[in-house]
Write an enzyme that holds these catalytic residues in place. Structure first.
Site, short mmCIF file in Angstrom:
data_model
loop_
_atom_site.label_atom_id
_atom_site.label_comp_id
_atom_site.label_asym_id
_atom_site.label_seq_id
_atom_site.Cartn_x
_atom_site.Cartn_y
_atom_site.Cartn_z
N HIS A 161 0.81 -1.21 0.00
CA HIS A 161 0.00 0.00 0.00
C HIS A 161 0.85 1.28 0.00
O HIS A 161 0.32 2.37 0.18
CB HIS A 161 -0.96 0.01 1.19
CG HIS A 161 -1.88 -1.16 1.20
ND1 HIS A 161 -1.63 -2.29 1.94
CD2 HIS A 161 -3.05 -1.39 0.54
CE1 HIS A 161 -2.60 -3.18 1.74
NE2 HIS A 161 -3.46 -2.66 0.90
N GLY A 162 2.17 1.12 -0.16
CA GLY A 162 3.02 2.29 -0.38
C GLY A 162 3.59 2.97 0.84
O GLY A 162 4.17 4.05 0.72
#
Length: 206
Positions: A161-162
């Site tokens: 999800h970064g």
């Protein structure tokens, strides 16, 4: 004339046999439980130790500067990173980009509530699980790495999800992850040994 019949011997004994059988089974079950209780109690310490997880010892002599290893503890991956002087020099340069640069949230023992989040600056020890949804980030130590931005100082990146963390496991602002990486209890032992999962007096390595 109404006729009555007397129960046969087998019929009259049937309820009594059922009662005796139930009583015998009940007493037997009580005996089994009574015998099992001391056995279960004797197993409690081992069960607790298994659940808690025994400490894991790491030989730091095998970890070159700049290298990272993963150690299993309590079913979790624990990273041990041997930070170089260049890596340590980056830690004070991007505090404004971090969500909790001073580690005010309790994600570490008190002895790791410092700029390097460690007992000994050269060694970073952290549970390698993203604080967002439990994914495992990847180690991206190179500054300005492709895809991570010109302000990337090196650290850990969660591709799920970064979320981004620096080389002290501090999360960047505006990321899905809400907390810094968790620091487990650990001790630096003599002879370049690291004990994960047990706290003792601080012993600095040579």
């Amino acid at each position: 004339m109404e006729m009555t019949t007397s129960p046969t011997p087998d019929e009259s004994e049937h309820p009594r046999r059922k009662f005796l059988l139930a009583t015998t089974m009940g007493v037997g079950a009580i005996g089994v439980v009574a015998t099992a209780i001391p056995f279960v109690r004797s197993m409690d310490p081992s069960a607790r130790a298994l659940a808690a997880g025994a400490p894991a010892e790491v030989d730091l002599a095998k970890l070159a500067p700049g290298a990272i290893m993963t150690v299993g503890w309590r079913g979790k991956p624990v990273w041990v990173l041997h930070r170089t002087p260049a890596m340590l020099a980056t830690l004070g340069n991007h505090n404004a980009l971090l969500l909790d640069p001073n580690s005010t949230t309790d994600q570490q023992p008190d002895y790791a509530r410092n700029p390097t989040r460690s007992r000994e600056p050269a060694y970073f020890v952290a549970i390698g699980i993203c604080t967002h949804l439990g994914c495992v980030p990847v180690f991206r130590p190179e500054p300005n790495a492709p895809g991570l931005g010109a302000d990337w100082p090196g650290g850990f990146y969660c591709p799920c999800h970064g979320s981004k963390y620096d080389l002290a496991g501090r999360v960047f602002r505006n990321m899905p992850a809400p907390l810094n990486l968790e620091i487990p209890p650990y001790t630096l032992l003599p002879d370049n040994k690291l004990l994960i999962g047990e706290e003792r007096a601080v012993v600095h390595t040579a």
